[in-house]
Design a protein around this motif. Structure first.
Motif, PDB file in Angstrom:
ATOM      1  N   TRP A  98      39.717  42.680  51.954  1.00  0.00           N
ATOM      2  CA  TRP A  98      41.092  42.768  52.459  1.00  0.00           C
ATOM      3  C   TRP A  98      41.637  41.396  52.869  1.00  0.00           C
ATOM      4  N   SER A  99      40.878  40.356  52.614  1.00  0.00           N
ATOM      5  CA  SER A  99      41.356  39.021  52.993  1.00  0.00           C
ATOM      6  C   SER A  99      42.168  38.365  51.885  1.00  0.00           C
ATOM      7  N   THR A 100      42.170  38.951  50.691  1.00  0.00           N
ATOM      8  CA  THR A 100      42.908  38.383  49.563  1.00  0.00           C
ATOM      9  C   THR A 100      43.746  39.471  48.907  1.00  0.00           C
ATOM     10  N   ASP A 101      44.482  39.062  47.872  1.00  0.00           N
ATOM     11  CA  ASP A 101      45.280  40.000  47.074  1.00  0.00           C
ATOM     12  C   ASP A 101      46.262  40.781  47.945  1.00  0.00           C
ATOM     13  N   ARG A 102      47.284  40.101  48.416  1.00  0.00           N
ATOM     14  CA  ARG A 102      48.246  40.719  49.330  1.00  0.00           C
ATOM     15  C   ARG A 102      48.997  41.869  48.686  1.00  0.00           C
ATOM     16  N   LEU A 103      49.258  41.775  47.378  1.00  0.00           N
ATOM     17  CA  LEU A 103      49.991  42.840  46.703  1.00  0.00           C
ATOM     18  C   LEU A 103      49.186  44.142  46.739  1.00  0.00           C
ATOM     19  N   ALA A 104      47.893  44.061  46.379  1.00  0.00           N
ATOM     20  CA  ALA A 104      47.046  45.261  46.401  1.00  0.00           C
ATOM     21  C   ALA A 104      46.920  45.807  47.821  1.00  0.00           C
ATOM     22  N   ASN A 105      46.752  44.897  48.788  1.00  0.00           N
ATOM     23  CA  ASN A 105      46.650  45.341  50.182  1.00  0.00           C
ATOM     24  C   ASN A 105      47.927  46.040  50.627  1.00  0.00           C
ATOM     25  N   GLY A 106      49.068  45.480  50.246  1.00  0.00           N
ATOM     26  CA  GLY A 106      50.338  46.071  50.634  1.00  0.00           C
ATOM     27  C   GLY A 106      50.542  47.448  50.025  1.00  0.00           C
ATOM     28  N   LEU A 107      50.198  47.582  48.737  1.00  0.00           N
ATOM     29  CA  LEU A 107      50.355  48.877  48.082  1.00  0.00           C
ATOM     30  C   LEU A 107      49.429  49.932  48.687  1.00  0.00           C
ATOM     31  N   THR A 108      48.187  49.547  48.984  1.00  0.00           N
ATOM     32  CA  THR A 108      47.255  50.480  49.604  1.00  0.00           C
ATOM     33  C   THR A 108      47.721  50.846  51.006  1.00  0.00           C
ATOM     34  N   GLY A 109      48.210  49.859  51.750  1.00  0.00           N
ATOM     35  CA  GLY A 109      48.740  50.137  53.083  1.00  0.00           C
ATOM     36  C   GLY A 109      49.923  51.093  53.049  1.00  0.00           C
ATOM     37  N   LEU A 110      50.814  50.879  52.074  1.00  0.00           N
ATOM     38  CA  LEU A 110      51.952  51.789  51.925  1.00  0.00           C
ATOM     39  C   LEU A 110      51.498  53.204  51.566  1.00  0.00           C
TER      40      LEU A 110
ATOM     41  N   LEU B 243      41.422  53.759  46.702  1.00  0.00           N
ATOM     42  CA  LEU B 243      40.428  52.994  47.440  1.00  0.00           C
ATOM     43  C   LEU B 243      39.124  52.871  46.647  1.00  0.00           C
ATOM     44  N   GLY B 244      38.741  53.976  45.986  1.00  0.00           N
ATOM     45  CA  GLY B 244      37.522  53.936  45.187  1.00  0.00           C
ATOM     46  C   GLY B 244      37.618  52.958  44.036  1.00  0.00           C
ATOM     47  N   CYS B 245      38.783  52.899  43.397  1.00  0.00           N
ATOM     48  CA  CYS B 245      38.972  51.950  42.299  1.00  0.00           C
ATOM     49  C   CYS B 245      38.916  50.512  42.808  1.00  0.00           C
ATOM     50  N   ARG B 246      39.486  50.259  43.956  1.00  0.00           N
ATOM     51  CA  ARG B 246      39.414  48.911  44.528  1.00  0.00           C
ATOM     52  C   ARG B 246      37.979  48.539  44.849  1.00  0.00           C
ATOM     53  N   LEU B 247      37.219  49.515  45.363  1.00  0.00           N
ATOM     54  CA  LEU B 247      35.812  49.264  45.649  1.00  0.00           C
ATOM     55  C   LEU B 247      35.050  48.953  44.369  1.00  0.00           C
ATOM     56  N   ALA B 248      35.309  49.728  43.311  1.00  0.00           N
ATOM     57  CA  ALA B 248      34.610  49.503  42.043  1.00  0.00           C
ATOM     58  C   ALA B 248      34.929  48.124  41.479  1.00  0.00           C
ATOM     59  N   VAL B 249      36.180  47.710  41.611  1.00  0.00           N
ATOM     60  CA  VAL B 249      36.582  46.404  41.090  1.00  0.00           C
ATOM     61  C   VAL B 249      35.966  45.273  41.899  1.00  0.00           C
ATOM     62  N   ASP B 250      35.984  45.403  43.225  1.00  0.00           N
ATOM     63  CA  ASP B 250      35.522  44.311  44.089  1.00  0.00           C
ATOM     64  C   ASP B 250      34.006  44.191  44.156  1.00  0.00           C
ATOM     65  N   SER B 251      33.292  45.292  43.920  1.00  0.00           N
ATOM     66  CA  SER B 251      31.849  45.263  44.116  1.00  0.00           C
ATOM     67  C   SER B 251      31.060  45.163  42.820  1.00  0.00           C
ATOM     68  N   ALA B 252      31.707  45.417  41.666  1.00  0.00           N
ATOM     69  CA  ALA B 252      30.982  45.371  40.391  1.00  0.00           C
ATOM     70  C   ALA B 252      30.582  43.936  40.051  1.00  0.00           C
ATOM     71  N   ARG B 253      29.383  43.797  39.505  1.00  0.00           N
ATOM     72  CA  ARG B 253      28.874  42.464  39.189  1.00  0.00           C
ATOM     73  C   ARG B 253      29.353  41.968  37.824  1.00  0.00           C
ATOM     74  N   ASP B 254      29.676  42.881  36.932  1.00  0.00           N
ATOM     75  CA  ASP B 254      30.143  42.448  35.611  1.00  0.00           C
ATOM     76  C   ASP B 254      31.204  43.426  35.119  1.00  0.00           C
ATOM     77  N   ALA B 255      31.866  43.049  34.030  1.00  0.00           N
ATOM     78  CA  ALA B 255      32.985  43.838  33.515  1.00  0.00           C
ATOM     79  C   ALA B 255      32.555  45.226  33.067  1.00  0.00           C
ATOM     80  N   THR B 256      31.362  45.347  32.485  1.00  0.00           N
ATOM     81  CA  THR B 256      30.901  46.652  32.000  1.00  0.00           C
ATOM     82  C   THR B 256      30.732  47.631  33.153  1.00  0.00           C
ATOM     83  N   ARG B 257      30.082  47.185  34.224  1.00  0.00           N
ATOM     84  CA  ARG B 257      29.904  48.058  35.392  1.00  0.00           C
ATOM     85  C   ARG B 257      31.246  48.390  36.036  1.00  0.00           C
ATOM     86  N   ARG B 258      32.158  47.417  36.007  1.00  0.00           N
ATOM     87  CA  ARG B 258      33.469  47.658  36.591  1.00  0.00           C
ATOM     88  C   ARG B 258      34.196  48.761  35.825  1.00  0.00           C
ATOM     89  N   ARG B 259      34.175  48.679  34.514  1.00  0.00           N
ATOM     90  CA  ARG B 259      34.845  49.696  33.692  1.00  0.00           C
ATOM     91  C   ARG B 259      34.186  51.069  33.868  1.00  0.00           C
TER      92      ARG B 259
END
Length: 472
Positions: free
Chosen positions: A16-28, A62-78
């Motif tokens: 939550w320290s970066t990506d203000r647009l994503a944070n704002g949309l999730t907050g909304l 929230l789950g999608c944000r977690l998957a994006v932020d925590s995945a180690r590579d593109a395959t796991r992210r997808r």
């Protein structure tokens, strides 16, 4: 020496320290969800299944944000995104299916209930990465699962077309989302920020009635109540306020939590030397406090006082004072109740002791393990004297009447156990959330709602416990 709650670390995986647009949309999205909870209790235009669907959408985000932020590579992210999206579609399908009169599939209805239960629980565990749960968190999830399972089992005694056969599905989604998803993935500071401002807006809408009279705003009817608010030592000629709700107690519930949230924010702003933030949050605290008083909701006033005393104990005495203040506060309330019961303290109990006695008698005479399954009001009515409202006016007794010892003990372990566990972890616990959780635990002594529901009290109370258990 003054101390401050340590701000919670960023939730695991989600940055939550970066990506203000994503944070704002999730907050909304989160603010919209809480707004729906409030509006649903004020109008028939927003229904329970809408709240359940909103919970799924918020959880998927929230789950999608977690998957994006925590995945180690593109395959796991997808792969993570695909699994979360498919589980969200399945959960939304269950929620939508539960809105139809023919809920279930004929003779296979028990199987359908099991499938619905597993789909929803699996979705919630997926989006929060349950592999990271601690032993205590798994215990809380287990208590919740037992409680929900007993409610689900009781639906089989009702016709599939009745609301009684379907409402546990909506309660399961809303309560689980408030218990696990939101606290685990949305920072506590965002929760307090949204809550204090939402409560202040609802109070301000109500305060306008003292100037322009009762009015209608879109689909909301903003009204006053009858009588005048009063507390010992303070009398007023003002009319009791209910704002957009049908009952002033509902306004009291929202104002209580908004007041505590604003007070915590104000203290943190003062310590951080943010004068503008301190001024704004102080104004919010005054607005919510005024709304709390004008609602004349005494159980909410007591809960707010309990929460503020516990938080102030931490501010003044440090973390070592927290368990002492929690225990002293609980013992003081128990002492007052005993004093009222024996007549030493001359405060009216509003027939609550008679209602509690009738509820205990119904629990003793009924199906002990799994309860009656029916709404408590119908069950305890034969045990009450004439002129008494058929309501336990106690959340814990309501649960025991409806789902027996099995569901009731699971409920107690979840609510009271969370408070005890938080108190024992006083060195690192979020004291603001502990204070709110204790306030909600006390509030449930005097009101009939339960956390397995979708009213503002149920959602906000569950969120406080969720942040206490999962917000660290």
């Amino acid at each position: 020496m003054s101390t401050v709650d340590r701000q919670p670390a960023p939730p695991f995986g989600v940055d939550w320290s970066t990506d203000r647009l994503a944070n704002g949309l999730t907050g909304l999205l989160f603010a919209f969800h809480l707004g729906l909870v409030v509006v649903a209790h004020a109008t028939d235009s927003v229904l329970a299944w809408h709240l359940a669907a909103s919970t799924v959408v918020l959880g998927a985000d929230l789950g999608c944000r977690l998957a994006v932020d925590s995945a180690r590579d593109a395959t796991r992210r997808r792969l993570g995104l695909l699994v979360i999206l498919l589980s969200a579609v399945a959960a939304l399908g269950v929620v939508y299916r539960s809105t139809t009169p023919g809920f279930g599939f004929g003779s296979n209805r028990p199987l359908w209930l099991v499938v619905a239960f597993l789909v929803i629980v699996s979705f919630l565990l997926l989006v929060t990465d349950a592999r990271r749960y601690t032993r205590g968190q798994w215990t809380a999830v287990g208590c919740f699962a037992i409680l929900a399972a007993v409610y689900f089992a009781h639906t089989l005694s009702y016709a599939p077309s009745s609301a009684q056969s379907r409402w546990p599905v909506w309660s399961l989604v809303v309560m689980a989302g408030s218990l696990v998803v939101i606290p685990r993935l949305i920072p506590e500071r965002v929760f307090l920020w949204v809550l204090s401002r939402l409560a202040a807006v609802v109070v301000l809408l109500g305060l306008a009635t003292y100037v322009v009279g009762d009015y209608t705003l879109w689909m909301l009817e903003v009204r006053q109540w009858s009588g005048s608010p009063s507390v010992p030592g303070i009398e007023t000629d003002a009319t009791i306020l209910r704002s957009i709700f049908g009952n002033p107690n509902s306004l009291g519930v929202l104002a209580f939590t908004g007041f505590v949230a604003a007070a915590v924010e104000c203290h943190r702003s003062v310590v951080a030397r943010r004068p503008l933030g301190a001024t704004v949050t102080a104004a919010l605290a005054v607005i919510c406090g005024l709304g709390l008083f004008l609602s004349n909701a005494r159980a909410s006033m007591l809960a707010a006082a309990v929460a503020i005393v516990i938080y102030a104990g931490n501010v003044v005495g440090g973390r070592r004072a927290v368990p002492v203040v929690v225990v002293a506060t609980v013992l003081t309330i128990v002492g007052f109740l005993l004093g009222m019961y024996v007549g030493v303290i001359g405060i009216s109990d509003s027939n609550r002791f008679d209602l509690w006695a009738g509820s205990l008698a119904a629990i003793r005479d009924g199906p002990l393990l799994f309860g009656y399954g029916s709404p408590p009001g119908f069950i305890i009515e034969p045990y009450l004297g004439s002129g008494l409202s058929a309501s336990p006016h106690n959340s814990y007794l309501s649960v025991f009447v409806r789902v027996g010892l099995v569901g009731g003990l699971a409920y107690l372990c979840l609510v009271v156990g969370a408070v005890v566990a938080g108190t024992l972890r006083y060195r690192e616990v979020d004291v603001a959330m502990l204070a709110l959780a204790v306030g909600w635990a006390v509030h449930q002594l005097f009101e009939s709602y339960t956390l397995f529901w979708w009213s503002p009290g149920a959602v906000l109370g569950t969120l406080a416990i969720g942040y206490l258990l999962f917000g660290d």
